[in-house]
Write an enzyme that holds these catalytic residues in place. Structure first.
Site, PDB file in Angstrom:
ATOM      1  N   THR A  17       0.814  -1.221   0.000  1.00  0.00           N
ATOM      2  CA  THR A  17       0.000   0.000   0.000  1.00  0.00           C
ATOM      3  C   THR A  17       0.847   1.270   0.000  1.00  0.00           C
ATOM      4  O   THR A  17       0.492   2.263  -0.626  1.00  0.00           O
ATOM      5  CB  THR A  17      -0.904   0.005   1.252  1.00  0.00           C
ATOM      6  OG1 THR A  17      -1.717  -1.152   1.202  1.00  0.00           O
ATOM      7  CG2 THR A  17      -1.792   1.229   1.306  1.00  0.00           C
ATOM      8  N   ASP A  61       1.991  -6.896  -4.261  1.00  0.00           N
ATOM      9  CA  ASP A  61       1.178  -6.931  -3.050  1.00  0.00           C
ATOM     10  C   ASP A  61       1.832  -8.000  -2.184  1.00  0.00           C
ATOM     11  O   ASP A  61       2.244  -9.050  -2.688  1.00  0.00           O
ATOM     12  CB  ASP A  61      -0.256  -7.340  -3.399  1.00  0.00           C
ATOM     13  CG  ASP A  61      -1.177  -7.275  -2.188  1.00  0.00           C
ATOM     14  OD1 ASP A  61      -2.066  -6.417  -2.181  1.00  0.00           O
ATOM     15  OD2 ASP A  61      -1.004  -8.083  -1.256  1.00  0.00           O
ATOM     16  N   SER A  63       0.900 -10.235  -0.411  1.00  0.00           N
ATOM     17  CA  SER A  63       0.324 -11.593  -0.457  1.00  0.00           C
ATOM     18  C   SER A  63       1.036 -12.432  -1.516  1.00  0.00           C
ATOM     19  O   SER A  63       0.947 -13.663  -1.501  1.00  0.00           O
ATOM     20  CB  SER A  63      -1.163 -11.532  -0.779  1.00  0.00           C
ATOM     21  OG  SER A  63      -1.816 -10.794   0.218  1.00  0.00           O
ATOM     22  N   ASP A  94       0.766  -7.097   5.016  1.00  0.00           N
ATOM     23  CA  ASP A  94       0.126  -8.407   5.241  1.00  0.00           C
ATOM     24  C   ASP A  94       1.118  -9.514   5.593  1.00  0.00           C
ATOM     25  O   ASP A  94       0.853 -10.323   6.473  1.00  0.00           O
ATOM     26  CB  ASP A  94      -0.688  -8.813   4.003  1.00  0.00           C
ATOM     27  CG  ASP A  94      -1.898  -7.912   3.797  1.00  0.00           C
ATOM     28  OD1 ASP A  94      -2.257  -7.169   4.732  1.00  0.00           O
ATOM     29  OD2 ASP A  94      -2.493  -7.955   2.700  1.00  0.00           O
ATOM     30  N   THR A 169       4.122  -9.713  14.723  1.00  0.00           N
ATOM     31  CA  THR A 169       2.963 -10.302  14.042  1.00  0.00           C
ATOM     32  C   THR A 169       2.012  -9.179  13.656  1.00  0.00           C
ATOM     33  O   THR A 169       1.815  -8.247  14.440  1.00  0.00           O
ATOM     34  CB  THR A 169       2.232 -11.265  15.020  1.00  0.00           C
ATOM     35  OG1 THR A 169       3.110 -12.338  15.341  1.00  0.00           O
ATOM     36  CG2 THR A 169       0.956 -11.825  14.425  1.00  0.00           C
ATOM     37  N   CYS A 282      -1.581 -18.416  20.849  1.00  0.00           N
ATOM     38  CA  CYS A 282      -1.673 -17.126  21.557  1.00  0.00           C
ATOM     39  C   CYS A 282      -0.575 -16.175  21.078  1.00  0.00           C
ATOM     40  O   CYS A 282       0.511 -16.605  20.710  1.00  0.00           O
ATOM     41  CB  CYS A 282      -1.491 -17.334  23.059  1.00  0.00           C
ATOM     42  SG  CYS A 282      -2.712 -18.438  23.776  1.00  0.00           S
TER      43      CYS A 282
HETATM   44  N1  ASP Z   1      -2.336  -5.900   0.754  1.00  0.00           N
HETATM   45  C1  ASP Z   1      -1.315  -4.963   1.110  1.00  0.00           C
HETATM   46  C2  ASP Z   1      -0.003  -5.696   1.143  1.00  0.00           C
HETATM   47  O1  ASP Z   1       0.301  -6.359   2.099  1.00  0.00           O
HETATM   48  C3  ASP Z   1      -1.614  -4.330   2.414  1.00  0.00           C
HETATM   49  C4  ASP Z   1      -0.585  -3.357   2.890  1.00  0.00           C
HETATM   50  O2  ASP Z   1       0.358  -3.020   2.240  1.00  0.00           O
HETATM   51  O3  ASP Z   1      -0.758  -2.884   3.998  1.00  0.00           O
HETATM   52  O4  ASP Z   1       0.724  -5.641   0.190  1.00  0.00           O
END
Ligand code: ASP
Length: 345
Positions: A17, A61, A63, A94, A169, A282
Site C-alpha cells: 500500500t 502486493d 500476499s 500483510d 505479528t 496465543c
Molecule cells: N495488501 C497490502 C499488502 O500487504 C496491504 C498493505 O500493504 O498494507 O501488500
C-alpha cells in the site's frame, strides 16, 4: 547521544500500500515510480543523506511475496552491503512479519540496520501514515552511536515502534498500529525523540563477515488445531507428499488433543522423519510442554517445543534450517535455541 552524520541508505521498494498514489484523472490507486521518491516526500531532502532506491518491477502486493522475493531482497542487500550504512525495505503489511523473519535468518552476522516498513494508507493519500513511517525508519537506519549502527538487526517500524523482525505479528487491519510483539519489548519508540531500548537490541556477531543464506525449503505446513479437528484431516496433512516439517499451532501453553489417534498420527509422522514444532496460537506467552498432560505426550513423542516463537518466525526458521541440513538432530538442536533473538533462551 545518538549521532546522525551524513550517511547512505538504500531503500528497497517491494510493493504494498505504501507505494501507491492516486491517479489525478481516474482517482484510482496505482504504484508510483520510486525514483520519484524525493518528489513524493520532499521532507527527505532535509536529512541530507545519500538516498538510493531499488524498486521491484512490478511491485508486489505482499500476499504474493515468496521465498524467491526474499532471496532477491537478500541479494540486493548483499551486493550493496559495503556501500550503505543501512537498508529500508518498503513492503506490504500483510506478510511483512514473515519477510522480516525470513531475512533475519538469511542474513547471518548482520551488523547493519535492515528496517521494514510500510503503511496502512498510500503515501499519496492525505491522512497517510506512510511519510511518518518512512521518515522515522530512515532516521533509525541512519542512527549511529560511537560510529556504530544503533540497530544492527532486522526490524519492523510501524506507527511509533520499532520491533525485532522475528518477534512481530500483524494483528490489526484497521489501526495505524498494525503490529504487535507479544513476547519481546520494542527496540525503539518514537515520540518527540526516538528512544532506543539499548538493552533489548542485539549487539553480538557484529565483527563477523555477513553470510547470506539463499536456500530455503518451503516443504512445510502450518497445522492449526481447533476443537473438533478430524482424524481424517490430520492424517491427510501428515501424509502430504514431500512434507518435511509441520508447525503445529496448539492451544494455550502448547496443548493438543490427547486422543490415541492423534498421538499415533504424530508419532507415525515423526517416525518417518517429519519434524514437528509446537507453537502456541496465543500472541503472548510460551509453549511449555509437560505442564499439562495434553502436551506431555507430544513432548515424549519427540515434538519440538517452540517456546515463545511467533508462527512467522517458526515457519521461516524451519525453511532456513531444513535447507541448510538434512540432519534432524542438528535441526532440532538449532530449533531449540535462539539464532536471531526469535525466542527467549
Ligand atoms: N495488501 C497490502 C499488502 O500487504 C496491504 C498493505 O500493504 O498494507 O501488500
Amino acid at each position: 547521544m545518538v549521532e546522525n552524520r551524513k550517511t547512505s541508505i538504500l531503500v528497497i521498494y517491494t510493493g504494498g500500500t505504501i507505494g501507491m498514489v492516486q491517479d489525478q484523472e481516474t482517482g484510482a490507486l496505482k504504484p508510483f515510480r520510486f525514483d520519484n521518491i524525493l518528489q513524493e516526500v520532499p521532507e527527505l531532502k532535509k536529512f541530507g543523506f545519500n538516498l538510493s532506491s531499488y524498486a521491484f518491477n512490478p511491485p508486489l502486493d505482499s500476499s504474493n511475496i515468496n521465498p524467491e522475493a526474499w532471496v532477491r531482497i537478500a541479494a540486493i542487500i548483499e551486493q550493496n552491503y559495503d556501500n550503505f550504512n543501512g537498508f529500508i525495505v518498503l513492503h506490504g503489511t500483510d506478510t511483512m512479519a514473515y519477510s522480516a523473519s525470513a531475512l533475519s535468518f538469511m542474513l547471518e552476522n548482520l551488523a547493519k540496520p535492515v528496517i521494514f516498513t510500510g503503511s496502512q494508507l498510500p503515501i499519496g493519500s492525505l491522512r497517510t501514515d506512510a511519510k511518518e513511517n518512512l521518515i522515522s525508519s530512515l532516521e533509525i537506519a541512519a542512527a549511529l552511536k560511537g560510529g556504530e549502527p544503533v540497530v544492527p538487526e532486522v526490524g519492523i517500524f510501524f506507527e511509533n515502534r520499532l520491533y525485532r523482525g522475528t518477534r512481530t505479528t500483524k494483528n490489526n487491519t484497521e489501526d495505524f498500529n498494525a503490529f504487535v510483539s507479544g513476547n519481546y519489548p520494542a527496540l525503539a519508540e518514537s515520540g518527540v525523540h526516538i528512544r532506543y531500548n539499548y538493552s533489548a537490541i542485539r549487539y553480538d556477531n557484529k565483527k563477523l563477515p555477513l553470510i547470506v543464506h539463499k536456500e530455503l525449503n518451503s516443504n512445510l505446513i502450518i497445522l492449526k488445531l481447533f476443537p473438533g479437528i478430524s482424524r481424517n484431516m490430520v492424517e491427510s496433512v501428515f501424509q502430504l507428499q514431500g512434507l518435511r516439517a509441520v508447525i503445529m499451532e496448539t492451544f494455550g501453553a502448547g496443548n493438543a488433543p490427547d486422543q490415541e489417534w492423534f498421538i499415533t498420527c504424530v508419532k507415525e509422522a515423526l517416525g518417518r522423519g517429519i519434524l514437528i514444532m509446537n507453537v502456541t496460537q496465543c500472541n503472548t506467552g510460551s509453549v511449555e510442554m509437560g505442564l499439562y498432560e495434553t502436551s506431555r505426550l507430544l513432548s515424549e513423542a519427540g515434538v519440538i517445543g517452540g517456546r515463545d516463537i511467533t508462527t512467522e518466525a517458526a515457519v521461516t526458521k524451519l525453511m532456513y534450517l531444513t535447507a541448510v541440513s538434512n540432519d534432524n538432530n542438528w535441526i532440532a538442536k538449532h530449533l531449540a535455541i535462539s539464532l536471531r533473538g526469535e525466542m527467549t533462551d
